[in-house]
Design an enzyme around this catalytic site. Structure first.
Site, short mmCIF file in Angstrom:
data_model
loop_
_atom_site.label_atom_id
_atom_site.label_comp_id
_atom_site.label_asym_id
_atom_site.label_seq_id
_atom_site.Cartn_x
_atom_site.Cartn_y
_atom_site.Cartn_z
N TRP A 158 39.36 33.59 51.90
CA TRP A 158 40.40 34.47 52.45
C TRP A 158 41.59 34.65 51.51
O TRP A 158 42.43 35.50 51.75
CB TRP A 158 40.90 33.90 53.79
CG TRP A 158 41.21 32.44 53.72
CD1 TRP A 158 40.41 31.41 54.13
CD2 TRP A 158 42.38 31.83 53.16
NE1 TRP A 158 41.01 30.20 53.85
CE2 TRP A 158 42.22 30.44 53.26
CE3 TRP A 158 43.57 32.32 52.59
CZ2 TRP A 158 43.18 29.52 52.80
CZ3 TRP A 158 44.52 31.42 52.13
CH2 TRP A 158 44.33 30.04 52.24
N ASN A 159 41.69 33.84 50.44
CA ASN A 159 42.96 33.86 49.68
C ASN A 159 43.12 35.09 48.78
O ASN A 159 44.24 35.54 48.55
CB ASN A 159 43.19 32.56 48.92
CG ASN A 159 42.16 32.30 47.86
OD1 ASN A 159 41.06 32.84 47.91
ND2 ASN A 159 42.50 31.49 46.88
N ARG A 167 34.94 40.74 42.28
CA ARG A 167 34.54 39.91 41.14
C ARG A 167 33.05 39.56 41.22
O ARG A 167 32.44 39.21 40.21
CB ARG A 167 35.41 38.64 41.13
CG ARG A 167 35.27 37.82 39.89
CD ARG A 167 36.43 36.88 39.71
NE ARG A 167 36.28 35.68 40.50
CZ ARG A 167 37.12 34.63 40.43
NH1 ARG A 167 38.18 34.69 39.63
NH2 ARG A 167 36.93 33.58 41.14
N LYS A 182 29.33 38.19 52.52
CA LYS A 182 29.83 37.57 53.74
C LYS A 182 31.29 37.18 53.51
O LYS A 182 31.59 36.20 52.85
CB LYS A 182 29.02 36.33 54.12
CG LYS A 182 29.23 36.00 55.58
CD LYS A 182 29.49 34.57 55.93
CE LYS A 182 30.65 33.86 55.40
NZ LYS A 182 31.96 34.21 55.96
N ALA A 184 35.27 36.03 54.36
CA ALA A 184 35.84 34.95 55.17
C ALA A 184 36.21 35.48 56.55
O ALA A 184 36.66 36.62 56.68
CB ALA A 184 37.06 34.36 54.48
N GLY A 236 34.93 29.18 47.24
CA GLY A 236 35.49 28.50 48.41
C GLY A 236 35.71 27.03 48.10
O GLY A 236 35.83 26.64 46.93
N SER A 237 35.70 26.22 49.14
CA SER A 237 36.00 24.80 48.96
C SER A 237 34.81 24.06 48.35
O SER A 237 33.65 24.46 48.50
CB SER A 237 36.34 24.19 50.32
OG SER A 237 35.22 24.30 51.18
N GLU A 258 32.40 28.84 42.54
CA GLU A 258 33.81 28.70 42.16
C GLU A 258 34.45 27.87 43.26
O GLU A 258 34.66 28.35 44.37
CB GLU A 258 34.49 30.07 42.10
CG GLU A 258 33.93 31.01 41.06
CD GLU A 258 34.20 30.55 39.64
OE1 GLU A 258 34.97 29.59 39.44
OE2 GLU A 258 33.60 31.14 38.73
N LEU A 259 34.75 26.62 42.96
CA LEU A 259 35.18 25.70 44.01
C LEU A 259 36.64 25.30 43.86
O LEU A 259 37.41 26.00 43.22
CB LEU A 259 34.23 24.50 44.03
CG LEU A 259 32.75 24.89 44.07
CD1 LEU A 259 31.84 23.67 44.01
CD2 LEU A 259 32.43 25.72 45.32
N CYS A 292 43.19 28.85 43.88
CA CYS A 292 42.52 27.65 43.37
C CYS A 292 43.01 27.31 41.97
O CYS A 292 42.85 26.20 41.50
CB CYS A 292 41.01 27.81 43.42
SG CYS A 292 40.47 29.37 42.72
N GLU A 389 44.19 19.42 46.75
CA GLU A 389 44.77 20.75 46.59
C GLU A 389 45.82 21.00 47.68
O GLU A 389 45.51 20.87 48.87
CB GLU A 389 43.62 21.76 46.77
CG GLU A 389 43.55 22.77 45.69
CD GLU A 389 42.35 23.71 45.85
OE1 GLU A 389 41.47 23.47 46.70
OE2 GLU A 389 42.32 24.69 45.10
P1 ADP Z 1 38.62 27.65 52.64
O1 ADP Z 1 38.88 26.19 52.78
O2 ADP Z 1 39.28 28.31 51.52
O3 ADP Z 1 38.66 28.40 53.94
P2 ADP Z 1 35.78 27.50 52.84
O4 ADP Z 1 34.95 26.87 51.81
O5 ADP Z 1 35.88 26.85 54.16
O6 ADP Z 1 37.16 27.70 52.14
O7 ADP Z 1 35.33 29.00 53.10
C1 ADP Z 1 34.96 29.87 52.07
C2 ADP Z 1 33.85 30.76 52.59
O8 ADP Z 1 32.75 29.95 52.94
C3 ADP Z 1 34.20 31.56 53.84
O9 ADP Z 1 33.62 32.83 53.73
C4 ADP Z 1 33.53 30.77 54.93
O10 ADP Z 1 33.18 31.56 56.03
C5 ADP Z 1 32.29 30.30 54.23
N1 ADP Z 1 31.64 29.13 54.83
C6 ADP Z 1 32.19 28.08 55.46
N2 ADP Z 1 31.25 27.20 55.87
C7 ADP Z 1 30.05 27.72 55.48
C8 ADP Z 1 28.68 27.29 55.59
N3 ADP Z 1 28.35 26.15 56.17
N4 ADP Z 1 27.73 28.09 55.05
C9 ADP Z 1 28.06 29.23 54.44
N5 ADP Z 1 29.31 29.67 54.30
C10 ADP Z 1 30.31 28.94 54.81
#
Ligand code: ADP
Length: 485
Positions: A158-159, A167, A182, A184, A236-237, A258-259, A292, A389
């Site tokens: 979402w950021n 990208r 998909k 956020a 994402g995370s 990209e974590l 990030c 973070e």
């Molecule tokens: P943040 O902590 O920045 O919200 P997340 O890693 O939780 O980061 O989310 C990044 C993306 O990963 C979002 O699009 C979220 O919906 C998706 N996501 C979260 N959990 C899962 C999962 N188990 N499988 C696939 N996608 C996921």
């Protein structure tokens, strides 16, 4: 939803499958909040696993013709996407500010950055060159060509709801792949608006599909277990990245990740103070710290330390906190209540362990999700925010005497995305940069991101690179043909 939607159109709120907006099969909707007020903006369709697989069907139906589309024709489509994003820049920026909470200047900056990926990959699409070599034994020729890897699942955070999508979409399309995005849950509107821009710019049916869901785990797992899908690109995370790598292992899906990051920002005594402060403001406050690449830990040498702390407090204290869409705002809202709670607990922990609050440090009252720009000095190394973070507008500063100690502290983390170094001695800066265990180092600069440069991390910050020619190759497979001579 968007006031003054000049140059815009009705923002889609459904799923994009095979060039059609559809409500999907769940009959359910996901509320989208405005983080500046805590109020519901609108709702979007909530995709089921079946909807996700319909998106794979659409991507599969379009795959062969898109892969066979001449590179120049693909480039022309991408060029139109670039132009169209620029034409809709103000409108898109407002959508980003509304659903993400970031200040409008940050949102505008993001749209321009996001659009650049289309320009860059329009240029790269016609430069997917292979190799021809004479085999060492001389008996045959080695021909290597880069073919589209296949259907790609793109998962974004979402950021940077526009830039993280483009990208991935732009290099996928340049390489000849079709995809399913998909976005956020928190920020689907930006992605859907980009989806409509791409449709109108002439991206053929099924080449880009979009599915929002309130339950990403089952949907993404089902897509990754579909034999037709060959690529995962995730931002994402680190925690979710690890889950997805396990899911990708089921069918051995090629994965770009990209974590998380934990960026150190080193300031040496010989640095230009004003330049270091300017860089620190960008590295810390771009996107209100929700990046990030955001500077998480400032290591500042003793000689320049008092002046650096004083000036950073002055600059951060002057920022106007407010609703993202208010044109005078310089630091917008955080994404949600959970973000505020996390920042609060990290700051409270650091203060309890001895950090000195020089600015902010306390969350305000009100309905929106706001945390004020904050500066903590003399932060002890056992504070949790040295390891985790922050993802918010909090600068944690640690003094150091010896540069060797600073390098050691900077590398003492499981993350390795980006690092920053300020010094007046370029050679020394280069030597330090080489020793920092990070995928990216900004030397006397506060910003690393550039569509023309390979963005990515080492250690638990990720796998692979986005942007540059590297980002294109992530969506290809090297095909080797042994030719008898
Ligand atoms: P943040 O902590 O920045 O919200 P997340 O890693 O939780 O980061 O989310 C990044 C993306 O990963 C979002 O699009 C979220 O919906 C998706 N996501 C979260 N959990 C899962 C999962 N188990 N499988 C696939 N996608 C996921």
């Amino acid at each position: 939803v968007v006031p003054d939607a000049k140059g815009g159109f009705a923002i889609p709120t459904d799923l994009l499958i095979a060039d059609k907006w559809t409500a999907g099969t769940s009959g359910k909707r996901i509320d989208v909040l405005n983080p500046s007020t805590g109020e519901v903006l609108t709702s979007v369709a909530d995709a089921t696993v079946a909807d996700g697989l319909s998106a794979v069907d659409a991507a599969a139906a379009a795959a062969a013709s898109w892969a066979a589309t001449p590179p120049r024709a693909r480039a022309n489509v991408l060029q139109r996407c670039f132009q169209s994003m620029l034409e809709h820049a103000d409108w898109l920026a407002q959508i980003i500010s509304l659903e993400n909470g970031k200040a409008l200047p940050d949102a505008r900056g993001e749209v321009l950055y996001a659009a650049e990926f289309f320009r860059w990959y329009a240029e790269e699409a016609v430069r997917i060159n292979g190799d021809l070599a004479i085999a060492p034994a001389g008996g045959n020729r080695i021909v290597v060509q880069y073919q589209p890897i296949g259907i790609a699942l793109l998962i974004t955070p979402w950021n940077f709801p526009a830039a993280m999508a483009t990208r991935k979409i732009a290099p996928a399309l340049a390489a000849g792949c079709t995809c399913i995005l998909k976005p956020a849950e928190e920020t689907p509107l930006t992605a859907l608006a980009v989806g409509e821009i791409l449709r109108r710019a002439g991206v053929p049916a099924g080449v880009v599909n979009m599915v929002n869901t309130s339950d990403p785990g089952p949907l993404c797992s089902a897509i990754l277990r579909d034999m037709r899908v060959r690529k995962l690109s995730f931002t994402g995370s680190t925690e979710v990245g690890k889950i997805l790598l396990r899911e990708a292992s089921y069918n051995v899906i090629n994965s770009s990740m990209e974590l998380g990051g934990n960026a150190p920002f080193l300031v040496l005594d010989d640095a230009d103070l004003d330049a270091a402060i300017e860089g620190a403001m960008i590295a810390k406050m771009r996107n209100a710290g929700e990046a990030c690449t955001a500077a998480n830990r400032f290591y500042v040498q003793e000689g320049i330390y008092p002046a650096f702390v004083e000036k950073l407090v002055e600059k951060m204290g002057a920022l106007k906190l407010g609703a993202g869409t208010d044109t005078t705002t310089q630091c917008g809202a955080m994404i949600n209540r959970a973000a505020i709670e996390k920042i609060t607990s990290l700051v409270d922990d650091a203060v309890a362990k001895g950090a000195k609050v020089k600015l902010g440090g306390k969350v305000g009252e009100g309905a929106g999700f706001f945390y004020p720009p904050s500066v903590l000095a003399d932060v002890p190394l056992n504070a949790n925010l040295i390891r985790e973070e922050i993802f918010g507008p909090v600068a944690a500063i640690v003094p150091f005497k010896d540069v060797e100690d600073a390098i050691r502290m900077a590398n003492d983390t499981e993350y390795g995305l980006s690092a920053y170094v300020y010094t007046g001695d370029l050679k020394r800066g280069m030597q330090i940069s080489e020793r920092l265990e990070y995928g990216m180092v900004a030397l006397n600069r506060g910003l690393v991101s550039d569509p023309a440069a390979p963005f990515g991390g080492v250690k638990q910050s990720g796998l692979g690179r986005e942007g540059a020619h590297h980002g294109l190759l992530e969506f290809t497979e090297a095909k080797y043909i042994a030719v008898s001579w």
